[in-house]
Design an enzyme around this catalytic site. Structure first.
Site, PDB file in Angstrom:
ATOM      1  N   SER A 107      -4.003  -5.601   0.415  1.00  0.00           N
ATOM      2  CA  SER A 107      -5.114  -5.013   0.793  1.00  0.00           C
ATOM      3  C   SER A 107      -6.592  -4.423   0.740  1.00  0.00           C
ATOM      4  CB  SER A 107      -4.611  -2.990   0.175  1.00  0.00           C
ATOM      5  OG  SER A 107      -5.828  -2.138   0.244  1.00  0.00           O
ATOM      6  N   TYR A 128      -1.147   0.633  -6.889  1.00  0.00           N
ATOM      7  CA  TYR A 128      -1.174   0.475  -5.989  1.00  0.00           C
ATOM      8  C   TYR A 128      -2.506  -0.968  -5.669  1.00  0.00           C
ATOM      9  CZ  TYR A 128      -1.197   0.028  -1.026  1.00  0.00           C
ATOM     10  OH  TYR A 128      -1.410  -0.382   0.417  1.00  0.00           O
TER      11      TYR A 128
END
Length: 240
Positions: free
Chosen positions: A135, A148
């Site tokens: 990400s 995350y």
């Protein structure tokens, strides 16, 4: 890499970016075996002609069960796409530590465990690739999703080290860094979102063109800022 004729194991392939990856890889002539947890979504993908495996990658038993089901099958590409977004915000209350454990395992330990199981087989292929979907938040974290961000940053570091370890093999190690993408995971996120189809297209392009990284959409700008001033990149992103 020429994708036609290749066999791909794609985790988290029944929804979001994974679903679009499956479709685009199939259109390129690849055979895609995809995993997921939701039975209805898996049935939908099976109806589209995909081989599907129900797998829970949030714990060691689930990963080991997947490896056992794969048996001695040969794959040319492993795409670690499955991931979990865990609510871990003390501003909203006390986070669930058990949920955090599952997210950490699914996002970080499961890809590592799958790679460890599959590298010997991938080394024997004429051409192979491992694709880890991290990400933009692996570069600089956002305050709303610390678990995350931490797991994706961990997977990014692992990917960089793994690439160096496998530099003398036929396995190319690719990191894909998406921005905020229009998926169910981001349904409550009000930020501008990239269509999942476009995100998948850029990942597939990176595989085909033997790129080490796919910096997708606004992540290109984040990488530029981070290259100039990591502190500035962190100040920008931490507000979100």
């Amino acid at each position: 890499m020429q994708l036609a004729g290749k066999t791909v194991l794609l985790t988290g392939g029944s929804a979001g970016i994974g679903r679009e990856l499956a479709r685009q890889l199939k259109a390129k002539g690849a055979q895609v075996v995809l995993t997921g947890r939701n039975v209805e979504r898996l049935d939908f993908m099976r109806a589209e002609g995909f081989e599907t495996i129900r797998a829970d990658l949030s714990n060691a038993a689930g990963v080991d069960a997947l490896v056992a089901e794969l048996g001695e099958r040969s794959f040319d590409v492993l795409i670690n796409n499955a991931g979990q977004l865990i609510d871990h915000d003390f501003r909203k209350g006390s986070p669930d530590p058990d949920a955090a454990d599952e997210g950490i395992y699914a996002n970080l330990q499961a890809p590592i465990r799958l790679i460890a199981a599959m590298v010997p087989m991938l080394k024997a292929r004429p051409e192979a690739a491992i694709v880890n979907v991290t990400s933009g938040l692996a570069i600089a974290p956002a305050s709303r999703q610390p678990i995350y961000c931490a797991t994706k940053a961990g997977l990014r570091s692992y990917t960089l080290a793994l690439r160096q370890q496998l530099a003398d093999t036929k396995i190319r190690v690719i990191e894909a860094l998406p921005p905020v993408v229009d998926t169910q995971m981001n349904a409550d996120n009000a930020m501008s979102k990239m269509p999942a189809e476009e995100c998948a297209r850029q990942i597939v392009s990176a595989i085909e063109n033997n790129h080490d990284e796919a910096n997708i959409g606004q992540v290109k700008l984040l990488r530029l800022v981070d290259g100039i001033s990591p502190a500035l990149a962190r100040r920008i992103m931490i507000r979100f």
